[in-house]
Design an enzyme around this catalytic site. Structure first.
Site, PDB file in Angstrom:
ATOM      1  N   HIS A   1      -0.613  -4.263   6.372  1.00 44.00           N
ATOM      2  CA  HIS A   1      -0.653  -4.481   7.826  1.00 44.00           C
ATOM      3  C   HIS A   1      -0.143  -3.244   8.546  1.00 44.00           C
ATOM      4  O   HIS A   1       0.578  -2.416   7.979  1.00 44.00           O
ATOM      5  CB  HIS A   1       0.179  -5.715   8.214  1.00 44.00           C
ATOM      6  N   CYS A   2      -0.543  -3.110   9.826  1.00 42.35           N
ATOM      7  CA  CYS A   2      -0.004  -2.063  10.685  1.00 42.35           C
ATOM      8  C   CYS A   2       0.683  -2.765  11.854  1.00 42.35           C
ATOM      9  O   CYS A   2       1.176  -3.881  11.706  1.00 42.35           O
ATOM     10  CB  CYS A   2      -1.112  -1.117  11.146  1.00 42.35           C
ATOM     11  N   THR A   3       0.727  -2.146  13.016  1.00 43.31           N
ATOM     12  CA  THR A   3       1.448  -2.724  14.149  1.00 43.31           C
ATOM     13  C   THR A   3       0.821  -4.013  14.647  1.00 43.31           C
ATOM     14  O   THR A   3       1.524  -4.946  15.034  1.00 43.31           O
ATOM     15  CB  THR A   3       1.500  -1.710  15.312  1.00 43.31           C
ATOM     16  N   THR A   4      -0.506  -4.083  14.604  1.00 41.31           N
ATOM     17  CA  THR A   4      -1.187  -5.244  15.188  1.00 41.31           C
ATOM     18  C   THR A   4      -2.144  -5.952  14.249  1.00 41.31           C
ATOM     19  O   THR A   4      -2.570  -7.063  14.525  1.00 41.31           O
ATOM     20  CB  THR A   4      -1.999  -4.810  16.432  1.00 41.31           C
ATOM     21  N   ARG A   5      -2.521  -5.299  13.120  1.00 43.10           N
ATOM     22  CA  ARG A   5      -3.622  -5.805  12.296  1.00 43.10           C
ATOM     23  C   ARG A   5      -3.192  -6.160  10.881  1.00 43.10           C
ATOM     24  O   ARG A   5      -2.379  -5.462  10.283  1.00 43.10           O
ATOM     25  CB  ARG A   5      -4.740  -4.766  12.225  1.00 43.10           C
TER      26      ARG A   5
END
Length: 459
Positions: A25-29
């Protein structure tokens, strides 16, 4: 929905645990590397209440949940889905077809994204110092100000160390050896490049060549090239050195060889490349002016869509490290494009009759104003297309204004409202023009989207 329930509902829609190779995952996804993309029920995933949008990139199925939520869902998904057997190498066909430019951008993204929180923290600290100095809220030479200055500059001083560790992981090398190469490039015995105007570096004679002992604090290109060479060398040594001796021989030869290459070949070559890139951008910025801002601001969202925007971290860091510039004049343009996505999203919220789209567009638009653009861009504007075009118009107009007024930042990694902290230290006028550009981008994108209209989604 609770995060556990979201994970339980989501897993069968992506083909079950047996279809999952890995999750990240990243910041939003939330990002899934899957064995068979055809087993994913995309329509059902997008109907989930908490999902703000989906798309494929780099051969990964990516689901937008938003900041502060995605990491919690990721933890729950890790409990329900177990990746395939250890050592099982399965590469999805779509990922193997990625072109070289996209692979290059993805590699840079994977190197830089883990250290962005550090850069953001340093930028915010610089902003705090700027506010304290601007309004005379603290003694300029006081102990608190000195400590804050140390805290804010530390990440940029040791940036090659951080990048060396991250790059080595991406290149499949020992990350601690990568950090050591970064330490060599920033050793205290090497003259800080920012001091070149007032001090002359000492030099050493290597095979008849005089090599200046210059450090590379705050630079990016030298460490990336050096660690790449180091990773190739380490891979060769692992093939030829007996396993009983690898702990002694491989680190010794790797550090010694890569260290020499970093200081005497990659470093000087990288400075030349960095000055060339900075000079070209500076020329365009100086002579094309608002036209360049209009073009870059209008096209930046397409770069975000392709994933190539992460490659600009290298250029922005090079601008900051270049004594001729020392500021980031690209980031305000990118910020205008991000803000414009939020303005277009608010227009969608006003005009749409789809309750679910309205519900998504409000928080996603304000998230774009805070610098996180994926939810509104992928979840709303790009799906409806015309709002995406409206946002491009707003980004172009805002970008033209901030270039015309020479708005700049003293860091990177922030955009939108948080970017104020790295705009203010360069002066009150710099901040005022940034806020005017902010308003131009958001309002013009809002108006353009209303004028263009869009085909509303059915419930």
């Amino acid at each position: 929905m609770q995060h556990k329930e979201i994970a339980r509902e989501l897993l069968p829609l992506i083909g079950g645990a047996e279809n999952v190779i890995s999750i990240s995952h990243c910041t939003t996804r939330l990002r899934f590397n899957v064995r068979d993309e055809t087993k994913i029920d995309i329509a059902a995933v997008e109907k989930m209440e908490s999902v703000q949008g989906t798309f494929f990139r780099y051969g990964l199925f990516q689901i937008i949940f938003g900041a502060g939520v995605v990491n919690k869902i990721y933890k729950e998904m890790a409990h329900y889905s177990v990746p395939g057997p250890i050592g099982q190498e399965i590469q999805p066909e779509s990922q193997s077809n990625i072109n070289l430019l996209t692979k290059f951008a993805k590699t840079l993204s994977d190197i830089f994204v883990p250290i962005i929180p550090v850069i953001v923290a340093s930028g915010l600290l610089m902003g705090l110092i700027g506010v304290l100095k601007e309004f005379s809220l603290g003694a300029y030479d006081g102990p608190v100000m000195k400590l804050l200055d140390i805290f804010s500059s530390a990440a940029f001083i040791i940036l090659p160390v951080l990048l060396g560790f991250s790059a080595a992981k991406q290149f499949g090398a020992n990350p601690f050896l990568g950090a050591v190469i970064g330490g060599i490039l920033t050793h205290p015995d090497l003259l800080d490049p920012s001091m070149l105007g007032s001090q002359k570096p000492s030099s050493v004679d290597i095979l008849g060549f005089q090599v200046p002992l210059i450090g590379y604090q705050g630079t990016v290109i030298p460490i990336l090239l050096s660690v790449y060479i180091m990773s190739k060398l380490e891979r060769i040594l692992k093939r030829i050195v007996p396993r009983s001796l690898d702990l002694l021989v491989i680190p010794f030869i790797t550090v010694m060889t890569a260290g020499f290459a970093a200081l005497f070949i990659m470093g000087p070559l990288s400075l030349l490349i960095g000055h060339l890139v900075s000079g070209c951008l500076g020329f365009v910025y100086q002579y094309a002016g608002p036209a360049a801002g209009f073009l870059f601001g209008g096209l930046y969202s397409l770069l975000v869509f392709s994933g190539l925007h992460h490659s600009f971290y290298v250029i922005e860091a090079s601008l900051l490290a270049d004594p001729q510039y020392g500021v980031n004049f690209l980031l305000p343009i990118w910020s205008m494009a991000n803000v414009a996505q939020g303005g277009a999203g608010l227009a969608v919220c006003l005009k749409t009759k789809n309750a679910n789209l309205k519900k998504i567009s409000i928080p996603a638009s304000f998230t774009a104003f805070l610098g996180i653009v994926e939810p509104i861009m992928f979840g709303v504007n790009l799906k409806l297309l015309r709002p995406f075009i409206g946002a491009s118009i707003g980004g172009a107009l805002g970008g033209a204004y901030v270039v015309f007024m020479h708005v700049a930042a003293n860091s990177y990694g922030l955009s939108g409202i948080p970017m104020i902290s790295i705009i203010l230290p360069l002066g009150t006028a710099n901040l005022i023009h940034y806020l005017i550009g902010f308003a131009i981008a958001a309002i013009s994108a809002f108006i353009a989207t209303l004028c263009l209209g869009f085909k509303d989604e059915k419930e």
